[in-house]
Scaffold this active site. Structure first.
Site, PDB file in Angstrom:
ATOM      1  N   ASP A  31       0.856  -1.194   0.000  1.00 26.96           N
ATOM      2  CA  ASP A  31       0.000   0.000   0.000  1.00 26.96           C
ATOM      3  C   ASP A  31       0.886   1.236   0.000  1.00 26.96           C
ATOM      4  O   ASP A  31       1.960   1.230   0.616  1.00 26.96           O
ATOM      5  CB  ASP A  31      -0.902  -0.008   1.249  1.00 26.96           C
ATOM      6  CG  ASP A  31      -2.194   0.770   1.041  1.00 26.96           C
ATOM      7  OD1 ASP A  31      -2.102   1.964   0.728  1.00 26.96           O
ATOM      8  OD2 ASP A  31      -3.277   0.172   1.181  1.00 26.96           O
ATOM      9  N   SER A 124     -16.531  -3.494  -9.691  1.00 24.24           N
ATOM     10  CA  SER A 124     -17.629  -2.710  -9.127  1.00 24.24           C
ATOM     11  C   SER A 124     -18.873  -2.866  -9.979  1.00 24.24           C
ATOM     12  O   SER A 124     -18.788  -3.054 -11.210  1.00 24.24           O
ATOM     13  CB  SER A 124     -17.187  -1.242  -9.117  1.00 24.24           C
ATOM     14  OG  SER A 124     -18.288  -0.404  -8.917  1.00 24.24           O
ATOM     15  N   TYR A 148     -14.007   6.286 -13.912  1.00 21.47           N
ATOM     16  CA  TYR A 148     -13.701   5.284 -12.885  1.00 21.47           C
ATOM     17  C   TYR A 148     -14.225   3.909 -13.316  1.00 21.47           C
ATOM     18  O   TYR A 148     -13.497   2.910 -13.283  1.00 21.47           O
ATOM     19  CB  TYR A 148     -14.322   5.691 -11.536  1.00 21.47           C
ATOM     20  CG  TYR A 148     -14.378   4.568 -10.532  1.00 21.47           C
ATOM     21  CD1 TYR A 148     -13.213   4.054  -9.970  1.00 21.47           C
ATOM     22  CD2 TYR A 148     -15.604   3.994 -10.158  1.00 21.47           C
ATOM     23  CE1 TYR A 148     -13.263   3.007  -9.050  1.00 21.47           C
ATOM     24  CE2 TYR A 148     -15.664   2.953  -9.244  1.00 21.47           C
ATOM     25  CZ  TYR A 148     -14.488   2.461  -8.696  1.00 21.47           C
ATOM     26  OH  TYR A 148     -14.546   1.414  -7.805  1.00 21.47           O
ATOM     27  N   LYS A 152     -12.292   0.134 -14.369  1.00 19.87           N
ATOM     28  CA  LYS A 152     -12.620  -1.202 -13.845  1.00 19.87           C
ATOM     29  C   LYS A 152     -12.910  -2.156 -15.002  1.00 19.87           C
ATOM     30  O   LYS A 152     -12.469  -3.309 -15.011  1.00 19.87           O
ATOM     31  CB  LYS A 152     -13.829  -1.128 -12.903  1.00 19.87           C
ATOM     32  CG  LYS A 152     -13.549  -0.403 -11.602  1.00 19.87           C
ATOM     33  CD  LYS A 152     -12.583  -1.202 -10.736  1.00 19.87           C
ATOM     34  CE  LYS A 152     -12.194  -0.478  -9.468  1.00 19.87           C
ATOM     35  NZ  LYS A 152     -11.107  -1.129  -8.740  1.00 19.87           N
ATOM     36  N   ASN A 197     -18.444  11.137  -0.246  1.00 17.02           N
ATOM     37  CA  ASN A 197     -19.345  11.132  -1.403  1.00 17.02           C
ATOM     38  C   ASN A 197     -20.455  10.113  -1.216  1.00 17.02           C
ATOM     39  O   ASN A 197     -21.539  10.262  -1.752  1.00 17.02           O
ATOM     40  CB  ASN A 197     -18.583  10.760  -2.687  1.00 17.02           C
ATOM     41  CG  ASN A 197     -17.631  11.859  -3.100  1.00 17.02           C
ATOM     42  OD1 ASN A 197     -17.989  13.036  -3.053  1.00 17.02           O
ATOM     43  ND2 ASN A 197     -16.417  11.496  -3.481  1.00 17.02           N
ATOM     44  N   LEU A 199     -23.219   7.518   0.699  1.00 14.62           N
ATOM     45  CA  LEU A 199     -24.309   7.779   1.636  1.00 14.62           C
ATOM     46  C   LEU A 199     -23.999   7.382   3.085  1.00 14.62           C
ATOM     47  O   LEU A 199     -24.125   8.203   3.999  1.00 14.62           O
ATOM     48  CB  LEU A 199     -25.574   7.032   1.156  1.00 14.62           C
ATOM     49  CG  LEU A 199     -26.779   7.184   2.079  1.00 14.62           C
ATOM     50  CD1 LEU A 199     -27.257   8.630   2.128  1.00 14.62           C
ATOM     51  CD2 LEU A 199     -27.911   6.268   1.621  1.00 14.62           C
TER      52      LEU A 199
HETATM   53  P1  NAD Z   1      -9.778   2.761  -0.077  1.00 12.51           P
HETATM   54  O1  NAD Z   1      -9.421   4.061  -0.722  1.00 12.51           O
HETATM   55  O2  NAD Z   1     -10.128   2.737   1.359  1.00 12.51           O
HETATM   56  O3  NAD Z   1      -8.612   1.696  -0.320  1.00 12.51           O
HETATM   57  C1  NAD Z   1      -7.764   1.715  -1.450  1.00 12.51           C
HETATM   58  C2  NAD Z   1      -6.362   1.408  -0.946  1.00 12.51           C
HETATM   59  O4  NAD Z   1      -5.467   1.365  -2.069  1.00 12.51           O
HETATM   60  C3  NAD Z   1      -5.835   2.482   0.007  1.00 12.51           C
HETATM   61  O5  NAD Z   1      -5.212   1.862   1.122  1.00 12.51           O
HETATM   62  C4  NAD Z   1      -4.824   3.243  -0.832  1.00 12.51           C
HETATM   63  O6  NAD Z   1      -3.811   3.828  -0.044  1.00 12.51           O
HETATM   64  C5  NAD Z   1      -4.321   2.142  -1.748  1.00 12.51           C
HETATM   65  N1  NAD Z   1      -3.768   2.626  -3.027  1.00 12.51           N
HETATM   66  C6  NAD Z   1      -4.370   3.457  -3.916  1.00 12.51           C
HETATM   67  N2  NAD Z   1      -3.557   3.656  -4.964  1.00 12.51           N
HETATM   68  C7  NAD Z   1      -2.437   2.935  -4.746  1.00 12.51           C
HETATM   69  C8  NAD Z   1      -1.239   2.738  -5.470  1.00 12.51           C
HETATM   70  N3  NAD Z   1      -1.022   3.345  -6.651  1.00 12.51           N
HETATM   71  N4  NAD Z   1      -0.294   1.919  -4.956  1.00 12.51           N
HETATM   72  C9  NAD Z   1      -0.482   1.307  -3.763  1.00 12.51           C
HETATM   73  N5  NAD Z   1      -1.591   1.470  -3.023  1.00 12.51           N
HETATM   74  C10 NAD Z   1      -2.559   2.276  -3.515  1.00 12.51           C
HETATM   75  O7  NAD Z   1     -10.981   2.151  -0.948  1.00 12.51           O
HETATM   76  P2  NAD Z   1     -11.877   0.852  -0.687  1.00 12.51           P
HETATM   77  O8  NAD Z   1     -13.275   1.307  -0.525  1.00 12.51           O
HETATM   78  O9  NAD Z   1     -11.267  -0.018   0.317  1.00 12.51           O
HETATM   79  O10 NAD Z   1     -11.795   0.175  -2.131  1.00 12.51           O
HETATM   80  C11 NAD Z   1     -10.905  -0.891  -2.414  1.00 12.51           C
HETATM   81  C12 NAD Z   1     -11.127  -1.338  -3.857  1.00 12.51           C
HETATM   82  O11 NAD Z   1     -12.479  -1.731  -4.029  1.00 12.51           O
HETATM   83  C13 NAD Z   1     -10.854  -0.248  -4.889  1.00 12.51           C
HETATM   84  O12 NAD Z   1     -10.210  -0.842  -5.996  1.00 12.51           O
HETATM   85  C14 NAD Z   1     -12.237   0.225  -5.272  1.00 12.51           C
HETATM   86  O13 NAD Z   1     -12.284   0.735  -6.586  1.00 12.51           O
HETATM   87  C15 NAD Z   1     -13.030  -1.067  -5.152  1.00 12.51           C
HETATM   88  N6  NAD Z   1     -14.472  -0.825  -4.917  1.00 12.51           N
HETATM   89  C16 NAD Z   1     -14.863  -0.107  -3.818  1.00 12.51           C
HETATM   90  C17 NAD Z   1     -16.223   0.135  -3.612  1.00 12.51           C
HETATM   91  C18 NAD Z   1     -16.688   0.965  -2.437  1.00 12.51           C
HETATM   92  O14 NAD Z   1     -17.835   1.454  -2.465  1.00 12.51           O
HETATM   93  N7  NAD Z   1     -15.906   1.147  -1.386  1.00 12.51           N
HETATM   94  C19 NAD Z   1     -17.182  -0.374  -4.512  1.00 12.51           C
HETATM   95  C20 NAD Z   1     -16.733  -1.136  -5.593  1.00 12.51           C
HETATM   96  C21 NAD Z   1     -15.367  -1.351  -5.794  1.00 12.51           C
HETATM   97  N1  UDP Z   2     -26.905   9.906  -1.643  1.00 16.34           N
HETATM   98  C1  UDP Z   2     -27.532  10.994  -1.071  1.00 16.34           C
HETATM   99  N2  UDP Z   2     -26.763  11.871  -0.367  1.00 16.34           N
HETATM  100  C2  UDP Z   2     -25.435  11.726  -0.185  1.00 16.34           C
HETATM  101  C3  UDP Z   2     -24.795  10.597  -0.767  1.00 16.34           C
HETATM  102  C4  UDP Z   2     -25.561   9.726  -1.503  1.00 16.34           C
HETATM  103  O1  UDP Z   2     -28.740  11.171  -1.220  1.00 16.34           O
HETATM  104  O2  UDP Z   2     -24.789  12.566   0.466  1.00 16.34           O
HETATM  105  C5  UDP Z   2     -27.715   8.931  -2.410  1.00 16.34           C
HETATM  106  C6  UDP Z   2     -27.306   8.777  -3.852  1.00 16.34           C
HETATM  107  O3  UDP Z   2     -27.970   9.740  -4.659  1.00 16.34           O
HETATM  108  C7  UDP Z   2     -27.734   7.341  -4.138  1.00 16.34           C
HETATM  109  C8  UDP Z   2     -27.537   6.631  -2.793  1.00 16.34           C
HETATM  110  O4  UDP Z   2     -27.528   7.666  -1.802  1.00 16.34           O
HETATM  111  O5  UDP Z   2     -29.118   7.291  -4.458  1.00 16.34           O
HETATM  112  C9  UDP Z   2     -26.227   5.850  -2.700  1.00 16.34           C
HETATM  113  O6  UDP Z   2     -25.168   6.709  -3.057  1.00 16.34           O
HETATM  114  P1  UDP Z   2     -23.622   6.245  -2.925  1.00 16.34           P
HETATM  115  O7  UDP Z   2     -22.784   7.377  -3.444  1.00 16.34           O
HETATM  116  O8  UDP Z   2     -23.386   5.772  -1.544  1.00 16.34           O
HETATM  117  O9  UDP Z   2     -23.521   4.972  -3.873  1.00 16.34           O
HETATM  118  P2  UDP Z   2     -23.532   4.891  -5.491  1.00 16.34           P
HETATM  119  O10 UDP Z   2     -24.474   5.924  -6.008  1.00 16.34           O
HETATM  120  O11 UDP Z   2     -22.129   5.107  -5.936  1.00 16.34           O
HETATM  121  O12 UDP Z   2     -24.027   3.493  -5.764  1.00 16.34           O
END
Ligand code: NAD
Ligand code: UDP
Length: 341
Positions: A31, A124, A148, A152, A197, A199
């Site tokens: 990381d 995702s 983004y 993916k 960002n 919810l």
């Molecule tokens: P997060 O930001 O908490 O974790 C990401 C980690 O990757 C962090 O520890 C960051 O320091 C590290 N990182 C970023 N760029 C790096 C690099 N270039 N080299 C080394 N380390 C690096 O996010 P998260 O919510 O834990 O998400 C983890 C993964 O899951 C991500 O790939 C994200 O796109 C994917 N994902 C997250 C969600 C969500 O809602 N949280 C949903 C779908 C997919």
């Molecule tokens: N949302 C909201 N206020 C916020 C953040 C999110 O009303 O401050 C709403 C957003 O419009 C969506 C739902 O909550 O309908 C989930 O949003 P989130 O960003 O958590 O997930 P994503 O939209 O990326 O699936």
């Protein structure tokens, strides 16, 4: 097994590390801590009573990766490192392609050179874009509507080409829906930088008094109460899905599956559930719809059950209770306590 977890200090990564350790694996985290804290790893060690090896570095640094694979006897990689803000990806697409796509390329080349050919990738639900039918199954068209999501999808396609070219490569693609909640210890959880960002972290920060009120983006969606509907899934269930995926790849072929519950909840459902979990009032005001937001999105979760034997066990109430326990104990996230603890 020795598993390399890229992004292992992050929100999902820290929970993945814990589940891997609990299942008897050894873990090395790579990381660069650009969006996370070293404290999360210390807490994972505290909860599990087991060590985590840490390499501080960037996934785009191939020389460092080659050294890492020489140093550690890695059997498989769980690749979570990446940038994940849709908004930021619109403003700065090149940094997203560089980190998420180029970073994955460097990792895959180093893995190939080291003979490590098993990988689970954090994808995702964003890869589906605007749902044409619900629930979203893995056969739904892939048409992301933001940079983004495209990073993916591109990585998914690179991985698919790789396993097609060489069946020695075993690739598991996990498409997460909306991960929320925290480990039941309240020691690790989500700690977004700046204004959240998403919810659930926003609601949690209102409950703990860091923010006045929630802005609800739209009350005229074609849903039961006019607010957006999502498939919220507990982060510990998500983490368990990675252990199932790694185990499956020991004998199974490459795959892609959704990780969701199959249930959709509206913003107002989440507000009510969080109020009852926390005993706090969540003031809210309705604002305009957020640009690019879909009205409803939830998974067909049957493929993960059939293939991996995985399903989500925790309901919305457990997600809110656990998220609240973490937020209440750590009102300012990891920055609330000294790094030397
Ligand atoms: P997060 O930001 O908490 O974790 C990401 C980690 O990757 C962090 O520890 C960051 O320091 C590290 N990182 C970023 N760029 C790096 C690099 N270039 N080299 C080394 N380390 C690096 O996010 P998260 O919510 O834990 O998400 C983890 C993964 O899951 C991500 O790939 C994200 O796109 C994917 N994902 C997250 C969600 C969500 O809602 N949280 C949903 C779908 C997919
Ligand atoms: N949302 C909201 N206020 C916020 C953040 C999110 O009303 O401050 C709403 C957003 O419009 C969506 C739902 O909550 O309908 C989930 O949003 P989130 O960003 O958590 O997930 P994503 O939209 O990326 O699936």
């Amino acid at each position: 097994m020795m598993i390399l977890v890229t992004g292992g200090a992050g929100y999902i990564g820290s929970h993945v590390c814990l589940e891997l350790l609990n299942a008897g694996n050894e873990v090395v985290v790579l990381d660069n801590f650009c969006t996370s804290s070293k404290l999360s790893i210390l807490r994972v060690q505290e909860i599990s009573g087991k060590p985590v090896l840490v390499e501080e570095g960037d996934i785009r640094d191939r020389a460092m990766l080659e050294r890492l694979f020489q140093l550690h006897n890695v059997t498989a990689v769980i690749h979570l490192a990446g940038l994940k803000s849709i908004k930021e990806s619109h403003a700065n697409p090149l940094s997203y392609y560089d980190c998420n796509v180029n970073g994955t390329m460097q990792l895959l080349i180093a893995m190939g050179n080291a003979g490590v050919k098993k990988i689970v990738f954090s994808s995702s639900a964003t890869v589906y874009g605007s749902p044409r039918s619900l629930p979203l199954s893995e056969t739904h068209a892939l048409a992301p509507i933001n940079p983004y999501g495209r990073t993916k999808l591109f990585v998914e396609q690179i991985l698919a080409d790789l396993s097609l070219a060489n069946p020695d490569w075993r690739v598991g693609i996990l498409r997460y829906f909306n991960p929320v909640g925290a480990h039941e210890s309240g020691l690790i959880g989500e700690d977004p930088i700046g204004s959240p960002n998403n919810l659930m972290p926003y609601v949690a920060q209102v409950a703990v008094g860091r923010r006045d009120h929630l802005n609800i983006w739209g009350n005229n969606h074609p849903t039961s109460d006019g607010t957006g509907v999502r498939d919220y899934v507990h982060v510990v269930d998500i983490a368990a899905g990675h252990v199932s995926a790694i185990n499956y790849l020991d004998h199974g072929q490459s795959f892609e599956v959704n990780l969701g519950t199959g249930n959709g909840f509206s913003v107002l459902d989440v507000v009510r559930a969080f109020e009852s979990a926390s005993g706090k009032k969540i003031p809210y005001i309705f604002g305009p719809r957020r640009e690019g937001d879909v009205s409803s999105c939830y998974a067909d979760a049957s493929a993960a059950k059939k293939l991996l034997g995985w399903k989500a066990h925790r309901d919305l109430s457990a997600m809110c209770l656990d998220h609240w326990r973490w937020q209440k104990a750590n009102p300012d996230g990891y920055s609330g306590r000294a790094i030397s603890e």
